[in-house]
Design a protein around this motif. Structure first.
Motif, PDB file in Angstrom:
ATOM      1  N   LEU A 237       0.848  -1.181   0.000  1.00  0.00           N
ATOM      2  CA  LEU A 237       0.000   0.000   0.000  1.00  0.00           C
ATOM      3  C   LEU A 237       0.888   1.237   0.000  1.00  0.00           C
ATOM      4  CD1 LEU A 237      -2.620  -1.110   2.675  1.00  0.00           C
ATOM      5  CD2 LEU A 237      -2.834  -1.243   0.180  1.00  0.00           C
ATOM      6  N   ARG A 238       0.415   2.284  -0.645  1.00  0.00           N
ATOM      7  CA  ARG A 238       1.194   3.518  -0.748  1.00  0.00           C
ATOM      8  C   ARG A 238       0.480   4.643  -0.013  1.00  0.00           C
ATOM      9  NH1 ARG A 238       2.292   3.218  -7.308  1.00  0.00           N
ATOM     10  NH2 ARG A 238       3.510   1.264  -7.292  1.00  0.00           N
ATOM     11  N   PRO A 239       1.229   5.449   0.750  1.00  0.00           N
ATOM     12  CA  PRO A 239       0.565   6.535   1.483  1.00  0.00           C
ATOM     13  C   PRO A 239      -0.027   7.563   0.533  1.00  0.00           C
ATOM     14  CG  PRO A 239       2.949   6.785   1.573  1.00  0.00           C
ATOM     15  CD  PRO A 239       2.685   5.438   0.952  1.00  0.00           C
ATOM     16  N   VAL A 240      -1.257   7.936   0.791  1.00  0.00           N
ATOM     17  CA  VAL A 240      -1.922   8.931  -0.054  1.00  0.00           C
ATOM     18  C   VAL A 240      -1.641  10.346   0.459  1.00  0.00           C
ATOM     19  CG1 VAL A 240      -4.181   9.722  -0.894  1.00  0.00           C
ATOM     20  CG2 VAL A 240      -3.680   7.270  -0.752  1.00  0.00           C
ATOM     21  N   MET A 241      -1.566  10.508   1.768  1.00  0.00           N
ATOM     22  CA  MET A 241      -1.296  11.827   2.343  1.00  0.00           C
ATOM     23  C   MET A 241       0.145  11.907   2.837  1.00  0.00           C
ATOM     24  SD  MET A 241      -2.809  13.663   5.792  1.00  0.00           S
ATOM     25  CE  MET A 241      -4.504  13.772   5.245  1.00  0.00           C
ATOM     26  N   THR A 242       0.844  12.948   2.420  1.00  0.00           N
ATOM     27  CA  THR A 242       2.128  13.301   3.016  1.00  0.00           C
ATOM     28  C   THR A 242       1.972  14.676   3.654  1.00  0.00           C
ATOM     29  OG1 THR A 242       3.465  11.969   1.491  1.00  0.00           O
ATOM     30  CG2 THR A 242       4.560  13.811   2.594  1.00  0.00           C
ATOM     31  N   LEU A 243       2.077  14.712   4.967  1.00  0.00           N
ATOM     32  CA  LEU A 243       2.005  15.972   5.704  1.00  0.00           C
ATOM     33  C   LEU A 243       3.415  16.500   5.872  1.00  0.00           C
ATOM     34  CD1 LEU A 243       0.196  17.979   7.295  1.00  0.00           C
ATOM     35  CD2 LEU A 243       0.720  16.615   9.338  1.00  0.00           C
ATOM     36  N   ARG A 244       3.636  17.716   5.433  1.00  0.00           N
ATOM     37  CA  ARG A 244       4.985  18.249   5.473  1.00  0.00           C
ATOM     38  C   ARG A 244       4.968  19.745   5.783  1.00  0.00           C
ATOM     39  NH1 ARG A 244       6.407  17.817  -1.042  1.00  0.00           N
ATOM     40  NH2 ARG A 244       5.150  19.599  -1.721  1.00  0.00           N
ATOM     41  N   SER A 245       6.073  20.224   6.302  1.00  0.00           N
ATOM     42  CA  SER A 245       6.249  21.650   6.542  1.00  0.00           C
ATOM     43  C   SER A 245       7.723  21.981   6.297  1.00  0.00           C
ATOM     44  CB  SER A 245       5.809  22.020   7.958  1.00  0.00           C
ATOM     45  OG  SER A 245       5.778  23.432   8.099  1.00  0.00           O
ATOM     46  N   ARG A 246       8.206  23.053   6.898  1.00  0.00           N
ATOM     47  CA  ARG A 246       9.603  23.453   6.700  1.00  0.00           C
ATOM     48  C   ARG A 246      10.226  23.936   7.997  1.00  0.00           C
ATOM     49  NH1 ARG A 246      11.154  23.957   1.307  1.00  0.00           N
ATOM     50  NH2 ARG A 246       9.399  23.790  -0.166  1.00  0.00           N
ATOM     51  N   VAL A 327      12.526  21.017   3.761  1.00  0.00           N
ATOM     52  CA  VAL A 327      11.236  20.341   3.930  1.00  0.00           C
ATOM     53  C   VAL A 327      11.336  19.311   5.052  1.00  0.00           C
ATOM     54  CG1 VAL A 327       9.562  18.801   2.828  1.00  0.00           C
ATOM     55  CG2 VAL A 327      10.554  20.711   1.541  1.00  0.00           C
ATOM     56  N   VAL A 328      10.297  19.277   5.870  1.00  0.00           N
ATOM     57  CA  VAL A 328      10.192  18.312   6.964  1.00  0.00           C
ATOM     58  C   VAL A 328       8.940  17.473   6.746  1.00  0.00           C
ATOM     59  CG1 VAL A 328       9.984  17.998   9.460  1.00  0.00           C
ATOM     60  CG2 VAL A 328      11.319  19.910   8.547  1.00  0.00           C
ATOM     61  N   THR A 329       9.113  16.168   6.546  1.00  0.00           N
ATOM     62  CA  THR A 329       7.966  15.273   6.409  1.00  0.00           C
ATOM     63  C   THR A 329       7.536  14.828   7.794  1.00  0.00           C
ATOM     64  OG1 THR A 329       8.642  14.498   4.220  1.00  0.00           O
ATOM     65  CG2 THR A 329       7.157  13.072   5.480  1.00  0.00           C
ATOM     66  N   LEU A 330       6.282  15.107   8.121  1.00  0.00           N
ATOM     67  CA  LEU A 330       5.739  14.766   9.433  1.00  0.00           C
ATOM     68  C   LEU A 330       5.112  13.380   9.435  1.00  0.00           C
ATOM     69  CD1 LEU A 330       4.202  18.287  10.035  1.00  0.00           C
ATOM     70  CD2 LEU A 330       6.317  17.387  11.030  1.00  0.00           C
ATOM     71  N   TRP A 331       4.521  13.008   8.331  1.00  0.00           N
ATOM     72  CA  TRP A 331       4.127  11.618   8.057  1.00  0.00           C
ATOM     73  C   TRP A 331       3.817  11.499   6.578  1.00  0.00           C
ATOM     74  CZ3 TRP A 331       0.046  13.610  11.610  1.00  0.00           C
ATOM     75  CH2 TRP A 331      -1.136  13.982  10.945  1.00  0.00           C
ATOM     76  N   GLY A 332       3.834  10.275   6.091  1.00  0.00           N
ATOM     77  CA  GLY A 332       3.518  10.033   4.683  1.00  0.00           C
ATOM     78  C   GLY A 332       4.632   9.316   3.965  1.00  0.00           C
ATOM     79  N   GLU A 333       5.026   9.823   2.796  1.00  0.00           N
ATOM     80  CA  GLU A 333       6.051   9.172   1.976  1.00  0.00           C
ATOM     81  C   GLU A 333       7.357   9.092   2.756  1.00  0.00           C
ATOM     82  OE1 GLU A 333       6.458   6.941  -1.128  1.00  0.00           O
ATOM     83  OE2 GLU A 333       4.843   8.417  -1.353  1.00  0.00           O
ATOM     84  N   GLY A 334       7.814   7.868   3.028  1.00  0.00           N
ATOM     85  CA  GLY A 334       9.054   7.656   3.761  1.00  0.00           C
ATOM     86  C   GLY A 334       8.898   7.583   5.260  1.00  0.00           C
ATOM     87  N   LEU A 335       7.725   7.907   5.786  1.00  0.00           N
ATOM     88  CA  LEU A 335       7.490   7.893   7.240  1.00  0.00           C
ATOM     89  C   LEU A 335       6.018   7.576   7.492  1.00  0.00           C
ATOM     90  CD1 LEU A 335       8.514   8.354  10.118  1.00  0.00           C
ATOM     91  CD2 LEU A 335       8.070  10.802   9.807  1.00  0.00           C
ATOM     92  N   PRO A 336       5.678   6.297   7.713  1.00  0.00           N
ATOM     93  CA  PRO A 336       4.263   5.905   7.820  1.00  0.00           C
ATOM     94  C   PRO A 336       3.542   6.636   8.943  1.00  0.00           C
ATOM     95  CG  PRO A 336       5.672   3.972   7.581  1.00  0.00           C
ATOM     96  CD  PRO A 336       6.587   5.139   7.818  1.00  0.00           C
ATOM     97  N   VAL A 337       2.313   7.012   8.674  1.00  0.00           N
ATOM     98  CA  VAL A 337       1.511   7.672   9.699  1.00  0.00           C
ATOM     99  C   VAL A 337       1.288   6.746  10.889  1.00  0.00           C
ATOM    100  CG1 VAL A 337      -0.699   6.988   8.659  1.00  0.00           C
ATOM    101  CG2 VAL A 337      -0.566   9.062  10.081  1.00  0.00           C
ATOM    102  N   GLU A 338       1.313   5.429  10.646  1.00  0.00           N
ATOM    103  CA  GLU A 338       1.170   4.487  11.760  1.00  0.00           C
ATOM    104  C   GLU A 338       2.297   4.647  12.778  1.00  0.00           C
ATOM    105  OE1 GLU A 338       0.193   1.857   8.068  1.00  0.00           O
ATOM    106  OE2 GLU A 338       1.088   3.829   8.454  1.00  0.00           O
ATOM    107  N   THR A 339       3.485   5.003  12.309  1.00  0.00           N
ATOM    108  CA  THR A 339       4.614   5.211  13.223  1.00  0.00           C
ATOM    109  C   THR A 339       4.337   6.393  14.137  1.00  0.00           C
ATOM    110  OG1 THR A 339       6.195   4.307  11.638  1.00  0.00           O
ATOM    111  CG2 THR A 339       7.079   5.758  13.350  1.00  0.00           C
TER     112      THR A 339
END
Length: 364
Positions: A237-246, A327-339
């Protein structure tokens, strides 16, 4: 420049995950569950992307269904919690919707309401979850009343699983047996259909697929199983949402100094602390503990201190090239939201549905 927090929604990943559901149950019809604003992803955009693929959409309320209809979604839509009053039955007919009937009160409301055209009805059995649905002793009688009703076009018999996310749980077998036993008493007709499997059962229990499957959270790239290992051999499965900021600021903190409200984190050595434009005012979990990871330049970095309303702090001492604007990925691509959910003592569902209007949504 606007505040940099953003939810990037990959419609390509959404369609990929739907394809996995289709491959797992090729003979069944698929109801894509888009309740709660498509688990926080944007129901109109999600339904629009899946309209050529899904056989129906599932929502929790009349308001959610009307939003889709008024956006031009013409596919079948099912109210999974049914109606909440007599006036809503007329609206269900007006907007060409289907509805679950899960109680004697809902059943009587439908039977007492004259309609210009009949509705498709999903009659719900409480097979063991003890939340919504008719008890087995009442289910057959309810079905017979609906079969005889002028207000009913097609019937689907439905139940919901309490522990499908734990495949070895004995209640799964008990619920399946109760469902089958009730259906045997009904002598299901050729024009009637059955539905039991949610995301977890779709992934692990082919014997529960029946005529309709109802994937929800798996469509958004989340593993619905408590134990993630059983999915190792399944399509990814592939994450649909990537939450990110800076990163908006970098501070140098000396050994022994604290960071953030209450100084719940102290530097064990001289440290570089990145301040990120994200907080619980955006929907990031306030209860994420020290050490909860974010992703910066392909490397994990731990939270340092309490999450505040607008900001969070991250120890970037091990990422010397990190700089303001990264860029800071909070969850999503490369970092599962489950984590992130595990570090926050919650579930991915709550995180995905908890983002608010301060977060910009971008669809790609």
């Amino acid at each position: 420049m606007t505040r940099p927090i953003e939810a990037l929604i990959s419609l390509a990943n959404l369609r990929h995950n739907f394809a996995q559901a289709r491959d797992l149950s090729p003979a069944a019809k698929i109801m894509a569950v888009v309740k709660a604003n498509a688990y926080g992803h944007g129901a109109i955009h999600v339904a629009g992307a899946l309209t050529p693929l899904a056989d129906a959409f599932g929502v929790a309320s009349l308001e959610e269904a009307v939003e889709l209809r008024e956006a031009g979604i013409a596919s079948p839509i099912v109210l999974l919690s049914g109606v909440f009053g007599r006036e809503q039955i007329h609206e269900v007919a007006r907007y060409d919707l289907a509805t679950v009937i899960h109680s004697a009160e809902q059943l009587q409301l439908l039977l007492d309401t004259p309609l210009r055209r009949p509705l498709d009805v999903w009659l719900k059995l409480d097979s063991g979850m003890h939340r919504l649905g008719f008890q087995a002793s009442e289910f057959c009688r309810a079905a017979q009343r609906l079969r005889a009703a002028k207000q009913v076009a097609k019937l689907v018999f439905i139940s919901h699983l309490a522990c499908a996310d734990q495949p070895a749980q004995s209640l799964n077998a008990t619920q399946l047996a109760t469902f089958r036993r009730s259906l045997e008493q009904l002598n299901v007709r050729n024009d009637e259909a059955l539905s039991l499997a949610n995301s977890a059962a779709l992934l692990t229990r082919p014997d529960m697929h029946f005529d309709w499957v109802r994937p929800g959270v798996m469509l958004y790239g989340v593993n619905p199983l408590i134990d993630r290992e059983p999915l190792a051999a399944a399509p990814a499965l592939r994450p649909v949402m990537t939450l990110r900021s800076r990163i908006i600021s970098i501070q140098t903190v000396s050994a022994g100094e604290g960071v953030g409200y209450g100084e719940t984190w102290r530097a064990a050595e001289n440290s570089r602390i990145a301040v990120v434009a994200a907080g619980y005012g955006d929907g990031y979990p306030r209860h994420a503990v020290n050490g909860c990871p974010v992703l910066i330049n392909g490397q994990l970095a731990p939270l340092a201190g309490r999450v505040s309303m607008d900001l969070l702090s991250v120890d970037i001492s091990a990422i010397p090239d990190a700089t303001v604007g990264d860029v800071v990925t909070l969850w999503g691509e490369g970092l599962p939201v489950e984590t992130i959910a595990r570090y926050s003592e919650t579930i991915a569902y709550e995180l995905l549905t908890g983002l608010n209007q301060r977060v910009k949504f971008t669809y790609v």
